[in-house]
Structure formats: C-alpha cells, structure tokens
Write a protein that holds these residues in place. Structure first.
Motif, short mmCIF file in Angstrom:
data_model
loop_
_atom_site.label_atom_id
_atom_site.label_comp_id
_atom_site.label_asym_id
_atom_site.label_seq_id
_atom_site.Cartn_x
_atom_site.Cartn_y
_atom_site.Cartn_z
N MET A 102 90.39 -0.80 30.39
CA MET A 102 91.56 -0.21 31.05
C MET A 102 91.28 0.03 32.53
O MET A 102 92.11 -0.27 33.39
N PHE A 151 92.04 -2.56 18.83
CA PHE A 151 93.39 -2.48 19.37
C PHE A 151 94.39 -1.95 18.36
O PHE A 151 95.57 -1.91 18.63
N ASP A 167 105.93 -0.08 20.44
CA ASP A 167 104.98 0.32 19.41
C ASP A 167 103.83 -0.69 19.30
O ASP A 167 102.67 -0.31 19.09
N HIS A 168 104.14 -1.97 19.48
CA HIS A 168 103.13 -3.02 19.32
C HIS A 168 102.16 -3.10 20.49
O HIS A 168 101.04 -3.54 20.33
N ALA A 227 99.20 -8.62 24.72
CA ALA A 227 99.10 -7.20 25.06
C ALA A 227 97.64 -6.81 25.36
O ALA A 227 97.37 -6.20 26.39
N VAL A 250 101.78 -0.73 23.43
CA VAL A 250 101.31 0.38 24.28
C VAL A 250 99.86 0.76 23.97
O VAL A 250 99.07 1.03 24.89
N GLU A 251 99.47 0.77 22.70
CA GLU A 251 98.12 1.24 22.38
C GLU A 251 97.04 0.30 22.89
O GLU A 251 95.90 0.71 23.09
N SER A 252 97.37 -0.98 23.09
CA SER A 252 96.35 -1.89 23.62
C SER A 252 96.53 -2.18 25.11
O SER A 252 95.57 -2.58 25.77
N THR A 253 97.72 -2.01 25.63
CA THR A 253 97.99 -2.36 27.03
C THR A 253 98.06 -1.13 27.92
O THR A 253 97.70 -1.20 29.10
N GLY A 254 98.52 -0.03 27.37
CA GLY A 254 98.84 1.14 28.19
C GLY A 254 100.16 0.93 28.90
O GLY A 254 100.65 -0.20 29.02
N TYR A 255 100.77 2.02 29.35
CA TYR A 255 102.06 1.90 30.05
C TYR A 255 101.90 1.32 31.45
O TYR A 255 102.78 0.64 31.96
N GLY A 311 99.03 7.09 25.91
CA GLY A 311 99.62 6.20 24.92
C GLY A 311 98.59 5.35 24.19
O GLY A 311 98.90 4.72 23.18
N THR A 312 97.36 5.32 24.69
CA THR A 312 96.31 4.54 24.02
C THR A 312 95.44 5.50 23.20
O THR A 312 95.36 6.69 23.51
N PRO A 313 94.76 4.99 22.19
CA PRO A 313 93.89 5.88 21.41
C PRO A 313 92.78 6.49 22.26
O PRO A 313 92.35 7.61 21.98
N ARG A 369 101.22 1.32 11.30
CA ARG A 369 101.68 -0.06 11.06
C ARG A 369 100.77 -0.77 10.06
O ARG A 369 101.23 -1.49 9.18
#
Lengths: 471, 471, 471
Positions: free
Chosen positions: C69, C384, B396-397, B367, B399-404, C107-109, C393
């Motif tokens: 990104m 990440f 959940d695993h 990701a 999206v925060e590191s990859t983006g949509y 969706g990302t921080p 999590r």
C-alpha cells in the motif's frame, strides 16, 4: 401420515425465520402451485402409482447432495447401500448412518430441504440425529405405505401444476402413455433428451442412431434421413405433452457448417472413423440444428453447460453416475453460443434457456447475453447454488444486467420427488429475501415486488416453458 | 420545464428510499458538483447550443441499455427508429413502444436513471406506462424546446464542473474550439482516442496513419516520424484541455520490443503485409509506447479491457455499433499489463486508469494490482455493473485489496447527456449504501465515512484525471 | 507496556462495532486460545527469546500488505528501509512516513489489524497519524524492550496453543531444537516445505538434492534413494512436532506416471538436461508422491495455489520477495488436482488442505470438490480476502456447497508475530458477522451458531492439522 397433510405443504411451521419484510413477500407466494419444468422424477411412478420402497429411496439415494456430503465425511457408498436393490439393503442401518451425520449438512440447502420435508410431509419437527434415527425411520416407513403417500396423491397434495421429466430420445414414453390414462391433478410431461443420438463422441452413438431409425422408420443412413428422424421423434414427444428439449454438456461449443460438410462428418461418425475434433464440430453443429428445429416446432431448448461429471473415477466405475462427484467448470458463453444465437437468436418466438453452475461466467457473460438476445432466457441458479444465499447472490448478480423479464423462473432439477415442495419453498424464501432487500435498498417499490415475486415463483416458468395451456 | 428546475437536480423527491444511515451519507454528497471524466457526449452540442431533436434522441437512442432490453423483449430496432433521421422517424410511436415495455426495466439501473431523469429534469413523477406515454412525450418534447434545456444551460444546471468527451486522434477538435469561445459554466474537454492510428488489425489503419501525417506535417513513413506525429497530436489535444487518452480493447496484451523490431513491424503494417500475430504485437508495443509518452507529457492513460463488441452480427451489419450487443469477456490482467507496468508502472506521477466489466478478474487480479503499482488506479464499475447492487459489489470486492486511495472515482461513460445527473446520483446512492454498511460492520468510523464519500463522489476523479486546475 | 497486558488481548476496547447478534457470537469466541497452523514466524525468536529490534521490525517490514500500500502511494522501499539492517536504518523516520500515509489503509484489513495491535498490545487508541508518529514510535520502542514483550512472554500472553512455522526441507531445525528446551506455553512446531528439492525448474534443484543426500545419508543418485531421503526428512520434521507439509505454486498441475518414467525424468533433471515440460510433469508427479507419503506417515498436505509472485521485476531484483508484488491468478482445480485426488483422495484419514486467492475458482470448483473428496478440506480465505467483507464473502460462497465440516478453520499466514492476535480477532469478527446473518436469514438456529463459531475459530484447525495431542 400426519393429519391435515395437504395443509402442511406450504402452511406448516416455518423452518426459516424471515424478517418481516421478507415474510410478507413470502406469504404472498408460498401457497402458489408448483411448476417444475426440469427434473428427474421417474415417469413410472405416475404410470404405476405404487408406494415408495423405504425411507432410503425417498430421502437418501435420489439426492447427489446427500451422497456427496456423507462421502466427503468418510461414509462409503457401500454403507449407504448404493447399487443394492431396495429389498436387499438394510434401510434402517443406512438411515442411522445418515442421521448420525445429519448435523454436518448445516448451512447447506440439503439441511433445509430435509428439515422442511420431514416437518411438512411427515410431521417430524425434532432435528434428526443418532438418537431419534430409528423412530424417524419407522414413522416415515409407515407413512409412505399409506395411499395418501402414493405418487398420484402426492402430485395432488404437493399442488403441482406441471411436472416435466427427462426422457431419452429413444424412449417409447410408455410410462407417460400409461400415466395419461389416469386423471392426474397436475400435468406430467416428458422432455426430449437427444444427446445420445447427437454426440458422436459417445461409444453408443452409432447404435443409438440405428435404433432411432427403427423407431421412426426413417433412413438414417443419410444426413437428411437422420434430421427427419429427429424431427419425427420431437413430434412424438410433443404428442405426449413435451414442450422442451434438453442438452447437457461440460463445455459449450456450437457451430454451423454447410449441410454438405455436416453430412460428410455424419457419414464418418456412422462409419466409426470420425476424428475427435470433427466429432465435436458435428455435435456443435447439431446443437444449432436442434435450435433451428425449435424455431420450427416450438419446443423450448434447454442447455445445461459447465458441469464436469463423474470426476471420481473409482466411484464412477463402481457406482455409476449421479453419486456426487460432479464439479462445475468454467464455460465461455460468448464463443460457445455464437453460432447458435447468430443463427436463431433474433426472435422472441423461440425460447432457449441456459443454465450454468459457474457463477462468474453467469454474471460476466450469460446474464448480459440474456439481456440482449430475444431468444435467450437465463435459467435458475444451478447446482451448488440452491441455498438461500446462493439464490440471493444469483439474483444480485444477474438482475441489473438481465432484468427479471428475461429469467426463466425456477427449476428444481431433482430426482427426489418428496423434496420438490421443500425446494420450491426454499426458492420462494430466497426470492423473498432478495426482493425485501431490493425494497430496502430502494430499487423496487411494493407493487413491483408483489408482481415480481409471483413471476419468479410461477409465471416466468410457465411463460418460458410454454405451459400456459396446461395451467 | 418545471419551475425551479435547477433545484430539482439533486434535491427533488427521492426515487430510492435509503436507510437512515445511508441517507445521512447521501445527503452529504448529493449536491456535489459533477465531475465526468469519461463519456461520449457530442462536443457539437456545446459548440452549437441548439435544442435536442425530440424525446427519442434524449432518452432512447443514446443508451445501449435501453436498446438492448427492448430488443431482448422482441422489439425490433426498426420499430425504435434506429438509423432513421430525427425528422423522419415517428417519435411518438417509438416512445409509446418504449413506455409499453418500461416496466421490464425494473431492477436494472436504467429504470432508476430514467425515473430520476423524468422526475428531476421534467417533473414527471408518475411511472411511465402505455397509458401516459403520449402525455409524457408531449411534455418532454415541449420542455426541450425551452432555452433552459439547451446544452449550455443544462451544463450549468446539472452543476457539471468538468465533462470529458471522446475524440478521434484525427479529429480537428473544431467543436471544442467553438465551444471554448462560449463562456461555459463547466469545463468541456476532449479525450485523445488513438486506437484508429495504433491498431494495424483495423482495415483503415494505413489510411489513418497517412491522414495523421497530413495533419501533423510529420513523415510517418518512418517509425520515428510516426511516434513524433503521435506526440504532436497529443500536444494538440492538450492545448484544448485534454488531460487523458483512452484505449478500448476486448483482450489485453501489452509488450515491449526493440525500436528496431517495432520499426520493422510498423513498416510491414504500412506495407499491408503484416501477419495477424505481428499486428497484435505491434499494437501491444504501441500501448507501452503510449504509456511512455504519458510519462513524458502527463496525459492520464485510460484502458477499457474486456468487452467483446457487436456480438450480434446481423444487428451490427444493419445498425452499426452501440446498439446493445456488447458482452463482457474474461481478461488476464497480470500478463496483459506485464510489459507496460514493468516499464512505466513504478511512478505515482503517471496515472493509468483501468476499467473492466469482468467482476471476477477485477476482484482477483486488477484490484490487487492497483493496490501495488504506483501508476495504476482502478476505474469505476464498468458496463452492467452500474446499479446500486453492482456498485455495492464492486466496492465490496475491491476496497480490501486496493484501498480507497487507489480508486479513480466514477465515470458515467454515457452518450445520454440528460441522464448524467441521474447516473452520478445512483453512484452516490450506491456509495452511501456501501459506506453505511462499512460503518455498520465496524470497518469505518463516522469521520472516515464522510471523507471517503466526498472522495468517491468527486475528489478521486479530479485527482486521477488531473482536473485540479479546472475546478 | 500498558498494565494488565494479557487482559487486553481479546478483552480491550472493541475496534469494530458489531450488531447485537454478531456481538453475542463474537463474545463466545473472542477469548478462545489461538491456533495458528500456517505462518511465517521465525523459529529463532523462540530459540533465543531476545527482544524485537524496533517498531519497524514489529509493524512495518513483516507485512506485505503494509509495503504494497505504501509503495502504491508512491513511497519507495528505500524510504522504508527495506533491505537495511535494523541498526543502520532510521526507524523513526520510517515510522513517520508510515504514519503520514496511515489513513490510506482505511477499508483494508491492515487498518483494522494495526489499530487492534496498537490498542491491545501497546495501549495506543488514538488513530495513528503524522502528528503522533514520534510519540507512538517512542512508546512502542520502549515497550518492546520489556521482557513481557519478548517472544516467549508474547506467546503466552497471546494465548497461542499451537504455532506452526514454515521451514525448508533442508533446514536442520536447530532453532526448533533450541526452542523445545524452553518450557513454552504454546507449542511451536515446524512445517515441512519441500518445494526446493521437488521442483526441477528451480536453478538450485540439483544442489538442493545433493544437500538432501548429505543430510539424510541416502543415495539420491537413484529415484528410490531420492524418495527414501524425502521420507527420512519427513520423519525428522515429525520428530520435532511437524504435523504438516506445504507447497506453493502459481499454477496447479498434478499427474501420476510410472515409477520408471519418473525415475527417467529425475535422472534427466539431475543431469541438467530436462525439458521444461518434463520438469513440470516431474514436479506434478512428485506432488502426488508427497500425497502418497502423507497417506503413509500422516502429515497433513497443504497446497497454496494461484499466486503469481514477484510481478514487479525491478522491485524483486532490488529487494527480493515478499515486498508486495504478488498477485492472485486463475487456477483450474479440477484438472490440477485430478491425478492426486483420484490416487489418494478417497480416504478421510489423509488431510489435504487447499488454499487459493482466486475467489471465483474457489466458489466454482474448489468448494464443491471439498464437499466431495474425503481427503480434501478447504483452507481459509487467502491473501487479499482477509478483511471482514472478504471473510463474509468467502463463507457465503463456500458453505452451501462445502458445509462447515469440510473447512479447515483459519490460517493467519503472517510473518508479523505482533499482528497474530489481531488477525485471529478479525477472523472471529468476520465469522460472527457471517453467523449472525445466517441466523437472521433463518439458515441456522442459535445452537448451531454457537457450535459452528467455536469450530471455525478453533476446533476445525485442530482437527484438520491433527493438533489434538498438543492442546
């Protein structure tokens, strides 16, 4: 002891608040009898039925989770009286130390187990702290002297249907023998633990095999005699009610070699001249042999893989094992179980229950494997995964690949007898939270939920461990 | 077939109950056309448009998930008629066995796929069980003889915009050729699967390369000729609409060597004298070569890494692949993709879509890598991660590191044509649950949610697979 | 700058909507002072107190997450002006590019950090996009020229109690020296980063050790002199307020050898003739030495393990480190920390804080280890894992095995000074969501929740980093 003791088990003040949906499910399972297929209770308790020594023996010493958290917070095991005989230690002072640190267990399952145990068994609902430590100590100390707190009475009031202990393959099961003479409510059975006579890497391997020969009157100088002695011992355990065996190993490696090759390695091991790699192979082969014996005699095979024990060397040297320095490690289940499963995994008649504390390998490998191999069942969440969130994660990780029908229910895995009801209660709450979410997400309907709750909290364990004739 | 069939797809009785917030999102995507960029449908269906043989062919045999669960519960593949021709097997008896065990699928995606398929396609809303097995069998068996259930009609009523099959690099695409003559609603395109002519570890490698030479009229005795033949074949597939290639490998290792070195290894491989390590290197190099060809011709490169196939040896020998004994294994994506990405990963013009069933490596490595490399897109949750909870965890695993915007939408990866609408429906429900939680946690606003739902359920797949000219 | 600036920090319009239960918890912690024990702010800012150059310096360049990104979406680092001096780059054009792609951060921080920063610091609440890019750029560019946006004023208005920078062991701390002359609201302290003088695998190792000798006036031609020089440097850093050291390593391996052996390897390293394996051993030994020095002088030891840096070779060659090509990799914490912990891990007086971006190893190994070893504390979620779902999590994975009292609070780990309030705000929201769920699942009571929220958001960091004399 508080009045109406037995009512308190399962019907007392709830410790955990659940949503309405989860509470409904929980209400349907909280009073189910307890099936405890794997744990470390001492069979002597049920043979002798004498009272527990003090609150320290009951609540503190038998639980690695208690010792490790206190140690991590700077409390020495000396100050907890570990390794000191009950009559020589200062129970009250030890209990004060525990109470002073008790809030540090917040968020861990130990906190909930302890609160449940104090409330339901001893009627103590105020949170334990430094101020009430002495009063709580005194109350527990007084209660456990009552005959209603003797092992036999607890077994009944805990509503335990079956309780399996863990017993060395060399044990004569004298305590089990004695316990059987009592008319116990709740069946207490041994579990066959043969690693001491299987693993040539152990320093006492040869001596253990020699003792095995004596006990069984078999000639273990030959490999065939050795296998025969093992068969004999398994039958002996079965005669005392054992339905299962258990192996504990940090890594996992099974293999299968020719009998000639195995015999050669066994001879080397007995001669004390086996190379480490050969010793490992022989043990891996013996695991497959044990699985084959299970196919013959029907004993359920339990495998606990992925715990590195005694990582704190100084602590181990001074205080021995089970003091809180065990850490999960990564396991390769595909390669590790390959030989064994390809040999005996094709039949639903043999039950191999595998446990691991490695959540990622469990999700990635073990759960899909348990969803394929007829012989394989997935053990309950293991070590460090016993809190409600750990239970929820476990079920979330495995159900979609394994299904519920390939699970083996719940094992409390404890030597803390008094905490058994609390541990099963937390499992039942965790199961209820999971199933409530499954309904809320539309995965299961109401009827499914009720059936699966009952399975997870009782029936799957009875089926996986072949306890149906006991209940 | 039930009346108003096409209406039932996507608008029938909901199987899963969703919260209001998730239902709103789901309502906005449930009737979107289906884009299926990777699966295993047989192109012959669309060439010949003949009816399916029986309910067993439609519901049971094409799904590894069905076979593995039944096998795990002690049902033999013989009793399921695996390997037996349709006209020789006892479909009704097989279906009874399936129905008798159907409740054991509870909690798995198969349960929901099957229930959705039965309800929406066949109008069967009662839960399948032993009692109604025959009636359900008869109803399905009758329905599938209707022309409305022939492949062409289903393609239209399923509202499939694009469906990609998987085809050997040596295939002449005759079925695709024939299918193109029909005026299909819904584009059916091949996918270029070259592993048989790339991996020297395969026993048939040399024969395959020789066949490749014949087909392309290139001289594959030289490495340059071999590369040219591959280019030729890719162009041939593109002429029939292919937009992508695919590689499947248990481990993942790409490398890049000089052309001279690669030519030497290729000559060794063709001479049958290549060492295993060399063969592995050559395959790793060829993956990079294929990525470079993708940079030239624009074909999307798909990589499926981390599935150990056919782990049950006896089953594989008797029944072949795809019967439910594949297990995810751990993959190292950093090292495994290093050579390839450092060679061709810098451009957003080439699309490399990577899939894995290893949830931990996906979260840890893949990701974040997809959130960095322009060429890399993260494939949808893979094998064993297709249930609503698996989908929720995947999103959940990652999206925060990859983006949509670095995801590739959804691949149903199935050979069970009838289940395609149900699989996309479950993905859409899982997406809706995820997005409802994102809103509830304040991560996304309402406008974002609507846009992203549409992307995840259709647009990202069109973009990642370069389908825009088809829709 | 918007009026009532300081009020906006922590009390502005909420970006994230929280449930009532989570909002209550968040309200109790959102205005707590900020403790930032690990980050990469430039001490020069606090020495010189000059304004930031432009919006690009403030928002885009200091954040790997922003660069990665944008790069993943096909934006070149050239087009972002990376490596170009502030006065030479086209800030407005760069900002337009950023704004045009801003929705891809959903969706990302980063999305939430940026939105919070824009709203609370610059009063910009409209979502950034291509249309308002110039207006937003102009507003920020104007604001940062106000003295209220100079580093000293921000330190105060951000309500930062302590901010630790990261400084080479060879640094003379001139900026820290200068900063101390100002009466800053908020303590700024250095962190001792000795890897450049510890790791013989680095090309500049020998030169660095020679420089170390000069600075400390110690004779580093002997191993004893080298150790003495390190002690000297640690004391120097402590004199400027340092309370901690930090090591960053992709893999993790500590060991302990005899002093004679270490001295031999050190001599080899200085002679330039050390083998790679020996160099690795020496570094592993030096980590243990540093832990022993921590036991002597009280400096907290931080270890960041499991990030493979600069995986994009072309990017690294052209633009250097920290441009977004770092990827987490798997770490073995049991073996990796074995020597170090068995040597110095038994005491609660020394603090070793370990961070990892590998969620599975964190759950499996590191969390249980932190729940055992007195010296070990678990660092906050790393790289990440900084979004609300990653935080949830993390806490869900570790609390049941580690407990809250063995955690080390939150580290923002950023060089983007303006984003610090937003990062702590997001952590506080994530903590609130976690604790609300703990209440809702019945794991914690209301009183516990308030206490633990305060700990996680401030007190644990103060305790773990020995900041109590500063606050």
């Amino acid at each position: 002891m508080t009045p109406a003791f037995s009512n308190l088990i399962g019907t007392g003040t709830p410790i955990l608040t659940l949503s309405d949906a989860a509470q409904d499910i929980y209400d349907s399972v909280r009073d189910l009898p307890i099936v405890s297929p794997h744990g470390h209770c001492d069979p002597r308790w049920f043979a002798e039925n004498t009272p527990f020594a003090d609150p320290v023996e009951v609540l503190i010493h038998p639980d690695q989770g208690v010792l490790r958290m206190l140690y991590s917070q700077g409390v020495s095991l000396e100050d907890l009286g570990v390794g000191v005989a009950a009559h020589q230690r200062e129970g009250r002072a030890i209990f004060r130390t525990f109470a002073r640190h008790f809030h540090k267990f917040r968020g861990t399952p130990t906190d909930l187990w302890m609160a449940t145990t104090l409330a339901r068994i001893f009627g103590i609902t105020a949170p334990l702290n430094a101020d009430n430590a002495d009063a709580v100590y005194d109350k527990i100390d007084a209660e456990i002297k009552s005959t209603q707190m003797y092992p036999h009475a607890l077994l009944a009031s805990f509503n335990i249907e079956v309780l399996a202990t863990t017993d060395s393959a060399l044990d004569d099961l004298a305590h089990h023998k004695a316990a059987r003479k009592h008319k116990l409510r709740g069946k207490v059975v041994p579990t066959f633990c043969p690693d001491a006579v299987l693993d040539p890497r152990r320093g006492d391997f040869k001596a253990n095999v020699v003792k095995l020969a004596e006990i069984t009157d078999q000639d273990t100088s030959s490999f065939e005699g050795y296998l025969e002695a093992l068969r004999d011992r398994r039958a002996y355990f079965m005669a005392y009610g054992a339905t299962a065996t258990v192996h504990s190993l940090p890594e996992l490696g099974t293999c299968y070699m020719t009998e000639r090759r195995a015999a050669t390695l066994f001879a080397k091991a007995m001669g004390g001249k086996i190379a480490p790699k050969e010793a490992q192979s022989l043990y891996g082969h013996m695991l497959t042999e044990m699985a084959q014996m299970s196919a013959e005699d029907g004993l359920v095979m339990q495998i606990h893989a992925g715990t590195r024990v005694n990582t704190n060397k100084e602590m181990f040297e001074r205080f021995g094992p089970n003091t809180g320095a065990d850490v999960p490690q990564s396991v390769n289940f595909i390669d590790g179980l390959d030989a064994l499963l390809n040999r005996v995994g094709h039949s639903r008649d043999i039950n191999i229950v595998v446990f691991t504390p490695d959540a990622s390998a469990c999700e990635r490998e073990l759960a899909p494997m348990a969803g394929h191999w007829p012989a394989l069942r997935l053990g309950s969440p293991w070590r460090f995964r016993h809190g409600v969130n750990g239970i929820a994660r476990y079920l979330d990780h495995v159900v979609e690949s394994t299904g519920y029908w390939n699970l083996a229910g719940f094992s409390d895995n404890t030597r803390a007898f008094m905490s058994i009801p609390a541990r099963h209660d937390l499992w039942r709450r965790g199961v209820s939270l999971h199933l409530a979410q499954q309904r809320q997400r539309g995965v299961l309907g109401r009827g499914d939920v009720d059936e699966i709750a009952q399975m997870l909290c009782r029936d799957l364990a009875i089926d996986a461990y072949k306890f149906s004739s006991f209940v």
